[in-house]
Design a protein around this motif. Structure first.
Motif, PDB file in Angstrom:
ATOM      1  N   SER A   2       0.835  -1.192   0.000  1.00 47.97           N
ATOM      2  CA  SER A   2       0.000   0.000   0.000  1.00 47.97           C
ATOM      3  C   SER A   2       0.868   1.239   0.000  1.00 47.97           C
ATOM      4  O   SER A   2       2.069   1.203   0.273  1.00 47.97           O
ATOM      5  N   SER A   3       0.231   2.390  -0.267  1.00 47.93           N
ATOM      6  CA  SER A   3       0.967   3.640  -0.330  1.00 47.93           C
ATOM      7  C   SER A   3       1.489   4.070   1.027  1.00 47.93           C
ATOM      8  O   SER A   3       2.369   4.927   1.131  1.00 47.93           O
ATOM      9  N   THR A   4       0.951   3.482   2.104  1.00 49.96           N
ATOM     10  CA  THR A   4       1.391   3.850   3.448  1.00 49.96           C
ATOM     11  C   THR A   4       2.656   3.115   3.864  1.00 49.96           C
ATOM     12  O   THR A   4       3.271   3.437   4.861  1.00 49.96           O
ATOM     13  N   GLU A   5       3.047   2.093   3.081  1.00 43.68           N
ATOM     14  CA  GLU A   5       4.241   1.337   3.410  1.00 43.68           C
ATOM     15  C   GLU A   5       5.459   1.938   2.727  1.00 43.68           C
ATOM     16  O   GLU A   5       5.393   2.391   1.582  1.00 43.68           O
ATOM     17  N   THR A   6       6.564   1.954   3.407  1.00 45.57           N
ATOM     18  CA  THR A   6       7.776   2.554   2.891  1.00 45.57           C
ATOM     19  C   THR A   6       8.782   1.476   2.535  1.00 45.57           C
ATOM     20  O   THR A   6       9.104   0.626   3.355  1.00 45.57           O
ATOM     21  N   MET A   7       9.297   1.523   1.315  1.00 44.94           N
ATOM     22  CA  MET A   7      10.177   0.470   0.829  1.00 44.94           C
ATOM     23  C   MET A   7      11.442   0.331   1.674  1.00 44.94           C
ATOM     24  O   MET A   7      11.953  -0.762   1.867  1.00 44.94           O
ATOM     25  N   ASN A   8      11.989   1.471   2.193  1.00 50.24           N
ATOM     26  CA  ASN A   8      13.229   1.363   2.952  1.00 50.24           C
ATOM     27  C   ASN A   8      12.985   0.962   4.399  1.00 50.24           C
ATOM     28  O   ASN A   8      13.916   0.883   5.181  1.00 50.24           O
ATOM     29  N   MET A   9      11.734   0.744   4.758  1.00 45.80           N
ATOM     30  CA  MET A   9      11.399   0.169   6.060  1.00 45.80           C
ATOM     31  C   MET A   9      10.637  -1.119   5.794  1.00 45.80           C
ATOM     32  O   MET A   9       9.486  -1.094   5.382  1.00 45.80           O
ATOM     33  N   GLN A  10      11.289  -2.241   5.997  1.00 47.23           N
ATOM     34  CA  GLN A  10      10.659  -3.502   5.604  1.00 47.23           C
ATOM     35  C   GLN A  10      11.113  -4.648   6.496  1.00 47.23           C
ATOM     36  O   GLN A  10      12.275  -4.754   6.871  1.00 47.23           O
ATOM     37  N   LEU A  11      10.150  -5.502   6.815  1.00 51.71           N
ATOM     38  CA  LEU A  11      10.431  -6.765   7.492  1.00 51.71           C
ATOM     39  C   LEU A  11      10.444  -7.862   6.442  1.00 51.71           C
ATOM     40  O   LEU A  11       9.532  -7.946   5.616  1.00 51.71           O
ATOM     41  N   THR A  12      11.451  -8.719   6.479  1.00 52.42           N
ATOM     42  CA  THR A  12      11.547  -9.823   5.530  1.00 52.42           C
ATOM     43  C   THR A  12      11.416 -11.146   6.270  1.00 52.42           C
ATOM     44  O   THR A  12      12.176 -11.416   7.207  1.00 52.42           O
ATOM     45  N   LEU A  13      10.442 -11.957   5.859  1.00 49.26           N
ATOM     46  CA  LEU A  13      10.269 -13.293   6.424  1.00 49.26           C
ATOM     47  C   LEU A  13      10.986 -14.302   5.525  1.00 49.26           C
ATOM     48  O   LEU A  13      10.771 -14.309   4.303  1.00 49.26           O
ATOM     49  N   ILE A  14      11.829 -15.134   6.127  1.00 53.08           N
ATOM     50  CA  ILE A  14      12.659 -16.049   5.350  1.00 53.08           C
ATOM     51  C   ILE A  14      12.383 -17.491   5.753  1.00 53.08           C
ATOM     52  O   ILE A  14      12.660 -17.886   6.888  1.00 53.08           O
ATOM     53  N   THR A  77      13.103  -0.755  15.846  1.00 52.48           N
ATOM     54  CA  THR A  77      14.392  -1.104  15.241  1.00 52.48           C
ATOM     55  C   THR A  77      14.329  -0.971  13.725  1.00 52.48           C
ATOM     56  O   THR A  77      15.254  -0.438  13.098  1.00 52.48           O
ATOM     57  N   ILE A  78      13.241  -1.447  13.128  1.00 52.69           N
ATOM     58  CA  ILE A  78      13.081  -1.339  11.677  1.00 52.69           C
ATOM     59  C   ILE A  78      12.946   0.122  11.276  1.00 52.69           C
ATOM     60  O   ILE A  78      13.523   0.566  10.269  1.00 52.69           O
ATOM     61  N   GLY A  81      15.984   2.174  10.601  1.00 51.77           N
ATOM     62  CA  GLY A  81      16.737   1.924   9.375  1.00 51.77           C
ATOM     63  C   GLY A  81      17.446   0.595   9.325  1.00 51.77           C
ATOM     64  O   GLY A  81      18.136   0.288   8.347  1.00 51.77           O
ATOM     65  N   LYS A  82      17.280  -0.214  10.362  1.00 50.49           N
ATOM     66  CA  LYS A  82      17.921  -1.517  10.382  1.00 50.49           C
ATOM     67  C   LYS A  82      17.179  -2.513   9.486  1.00 50.49           C
ATOM     68  O   LYS A  82      15.950  -2.499   9.403  1.00 50.49           O
ATOM     69  N   LYS A  83      17.946  -3.357   8.826  1.00 51.57           N
ATOM     70  CA  LYS A  83      17.366  -4.406   7.988  1.00 51.57           C
ATOM     71  C   LYS A  83      17.123  -5.630   8.870  1.00 51.57           C
ATOM     72  O   LYS A  83      18.073  -6.291   9.298  1.00 51.57           O
ATOM     73  N   VAL A  84      15.844  -5.927   9.151  1.00 52.84           N
ATOM     74  CA  VAL A  84      15.472  -7.006  10.063  1.00 52.84           C
ATOM     75  C   VAL A  84      14.814  -8.134   9.284  1.00 52.84           C
ATOM     76  O   VAL A  84      13.936  -7.900   8.441  1.00 52.84           O
ATOM     77  N   ASN A 109       2.010  -0.029  11.300  1.00 50.98           N
ATOM     78  CA  ASN A 109       2.925   1.103  11.481  1.00 50.98           C
ATOM     79  C   ASN A 109       3.580   1.551  10.181  1.00 50.98           C
ATOM     80  O   ASN A 109       4.606   2.229  10.196  1.00 50.98           O
ATOM     81  N   GLY A 110       2.962   1.160   9.050  1.00 54.67           N
ATOM     82  CA  GLY A 110       3.449   1.630   7.757  1.00 54.67           C
ATOM     83  C   GLY A 110       4.744   0.998   7.299  1.00 54.67           C
ATOM     84  O   GLY A 110       5.440   1.550   6.437  1.00 54.67           O
ATOM     85  N   ILE A 111       5.096  -0.158   7.868  1.00 54.70           N
ATOM     86  CA  ILE A 111       6.320  -0.851   7.478  1.00 54.70           C
ATOM     87  C   ILE A 111       5.973  -1.967   6.494  1.00 54.70           C
ATOM     88  O   ILE A 111       5.059  -2.755   6.733  1.00 54.70           O
ATOM     89  N   GLY A 112       6.683  -2.029   5.407  1.00 49.96           N
ATOM     90  CA  GLY A 112       6.435  -3.056   4.406  1.00 49.96           C
ATOM     91  C   GLY A 112       6.822  -4.436   4.906  1.00 49.96           C
ATOM     92  O   GLY A 112       7.696  -4.586   5.755  1.00 49.96           O
ATOM     93  N   VAL A 113       6.160  -5.442   4.381  1.00 53.97           N
ATOM     94  CA  VAL A 113       6.442  -6.835   4.745  1.00 53.97           C
ATOM     95  C   VAL A 113       6.562  -7.659   3.470  1.00 53.97           C
ATOM     96  O   VAL A 113       5.717  -7.567   2.576  1.00 53.97           O
ATOM     97  N   THR A 114       7.605  -8.444   3.378  1.00 54.30           N
ATOM     98  CA  THR A 114       7.740  -9.373   2.265  1.00 54.30           C
ATOM     99  C   THR A 114       8.118 -10.745   2.809  1.00 54.30           C
ATOM    100  O   THR A 114       8.801 -10.851   3.832  1.00 54.30           O
ATOM    101  N   CYS A 115       7.646 -11.786   2.144  1.00 57.57           N
ATOM    102  CA  CYS A 115       7.952 -13.155   2.543  1.00 57.57           C
ATOM    103  C   CYS A 115       8.540 -13.892   1.349  1.00 57.57           C
ATOM    104  O   CYS A 115       7.911 -13.971   0.292  1.00 57.57           O
TER     105      CYS A 115
END
Length: 231
Positions: A2-14, A77-78, A81-84, A109-115
């Motif tokens: 969504s437009s509220t999510e910021t690409m440089n703030m992202q949680l990555t599920l691995i 933490t995210i 600017g930390k990559k979590v 909180n407007g943080i992007g999520v990718t899995c």
């Protein structure tokens, strides 16, 4: 996104291997190597994987006993600017493992999520079962006590293939409950130790499978696949 999510703030599920340590993608290894912080269900288990691939990154415990307390700190933490990245002991975070609360908090909180795509135990078990896989329901772990029989009763008329997770010390009791609920002749498959040296899948009716395991309960993580109601 969504437009509220910021690409440089992202949680990555691995997703991580469910057995064989080689069952991990090149992209997953890259993300782990580039992480500022790796959230792990059990840092000892994840440490084995990281050591195998010679990855040295900061580790922090994130599991069902501390996730409620730690979610907002991780969000901060995210935001800093930390990559979590988040991993579970085996398989995909959030699938019968911690992850949902953190994903929800990040999105709120407007943080992007990718899995990342990757390992999860129920998919190979379903495919190997020989039961219809065009439509299925994933039930994960049934309630241990309260609500268990209620959930089983609700599934009596389910026409799709059903997939469950179970621990080895409850497998016999669970198979007996399945037989009582679904009937002696309902077809099923039990897979254990998927991708490991002693991988095994036992197929047959619930009555037949229960007889096979009655003498000696199987060890390892278990996936049970049960045929849907055809009446």
């Amino acid at each position: 996104m969504s437009s509220t999510e910021t690409m440089n703030m992202q949680l990555t599920l691995i997703p991580t291997p469910i057995g064989n340590l080689k069952d991990i993608t090149l992209r997953a290894l890259e993300e782990l190597r580039n992480a500022d912080l790796i959230l792990a269900e059990d840092t000892r288990t994840t440490g084995i994987l990281l050591k195998y691939y010679e990855i040295a990154r900061p580790l922090q415990s994130y599991h069902i006993f501390n996730e409620h307390k730690s979610v907002l700190k991780i969000v901060d933490t995210i935001r800093s600017g930390k990559k979590v990245v988040l991993v579970s002991d085996a398989g995909t975070p959030g699938i019968s493992d911690p992850g949902f609360l953190l994903v929800r908090a990040c999105l709120e909180n407007g943080i992007g999520v990718t899995c990342l795509p990757g390992a999860t135990a129920f998919v190979p078990a379903l495919v190997m079962s020989g039961l219809p896989s065009d439509a299925f329901v994933f039930e994960g772990f049934l309630p241990v006590k309260k609500g268990r029989q209620t959930r089983l009763n609700a599934l009596k008329e389910e026409s799709r293939t059903m997939v469950f997770y179970e621990s080895p010390h409850r497998i016999l009791k669970t198979l007996e409950q399945f037989r009582e609920t679904f009937g002696d002749d309902r077809r099923a498959a039990v897979s254990r130790e998927i991708s490991k040296m002693y991988e095994e899948t036992v197929r047959g009716t619930l009555s037949e499978i229960l007889t096979i395991f009655a003498g000696k309960a199987p060890k390892g993580e278990i996936v049970i696949v049960i045929e849907g109601n055809k009446n």
